[in-house]
Design a protein around this motif. Structure first.
Motif: not given
Length: 147
Positions: A88-102
Motif C-alpha cells: 500500500m502506498p504511504s499516505l501523504p502527511p495531512s496538513p496540520a489542523v490549527p486549534m481553535p483560538g480562545a
C-alpha cells in the motif's frame, strides 16, 4: 335398602343423559373432507403478478416424484503458493489542523461584521463570519471564536 336400589338406576340414567344425551341432540358429524371443497391450485393474478388470483389456495402437486440424491461436498484445492503481497502506498502527511483560538470578546458590530476588543475585524453577517486570515469564526453572544 329400597331407596338405594331406586337411586342407583336414577343416577345412571342421569349420567347417560348428561354424557350421551348431549350428543344425541346434535346431528351426526360428517367427515371434514366431505364438507370442505378442495382449495384451488395457486396461480398468479394475470393483471398483477405480485398477487394471487384466488386466495386461499394450495401449492401445485409436483410434476414428478422427487428422488433422493447424496450430497457431495468437495474439498477446496490446496494452494501451493502464498498470495501476492500488495504494498500500500504511504499516505501523504495531512496538513496540520490549527486549534481553535480562545474566544475573544466583541467590542462593536455593524451591518458588515464585528470588531473585537483588540480591534480585529470579523467580516460577515449573523453568527458565521470570517477573520482577516480567512478562518471561519462563530459568534456566541458577546464572544467570537475562530476555528
Amino acid at each position: 335398602m329400597t331407596r338405594m336400589t331406586t337411586t342407583i338406576p336414577a343416577l345412571a340414567c342421569g349420567m347417560w343423559l348428561l354424557a350421551g344425551g348431549h350428543a344425541w341432540g346434535q346431528e351426526q358429524a360428517a367427515p371434514a373432507e366431505s364438507l370442505i371443497e378442495p382449495l384451488p391450485v395457486c396461480q398468479l393474478d394475470p393483471r398483477d403478478s405480485g398477487k394471487l388470483a384466488v386466495e386461499p389456495c394450495r401449492p401445485a402437486p409436483p410434476m414428478q416424484p422427487r428422488r433422493s440424491v447424496a450430497q457431495v461436498i468437495g474439498r477446496m484445492p490446496v494452494q501451493r503458493t502464498a498470495p501476492p503481497v500488495v504494498s500500500m502506498p504511504s499516505l501523504p502527511p495531512s496538513p496540520a489542523v490549527p486549534m481553535p483560538g480562545a474566544p475573544q470578546p466583541i467590542g462593536a458590530c455593524d451591518t458588515g461584521g464585528c470588531r473585537d476588543a483588540a480591534g480585529a475585524r470579523y467580516n460577515g453577517a449573523g453568527n458565521a463570519t470570517l477573520d482577516a486570515n480567512g478562518r471561519i469564526c462563530h459568534r456566541n453572544g458577546a464572544f467570537m471564536q475562530c476555528f
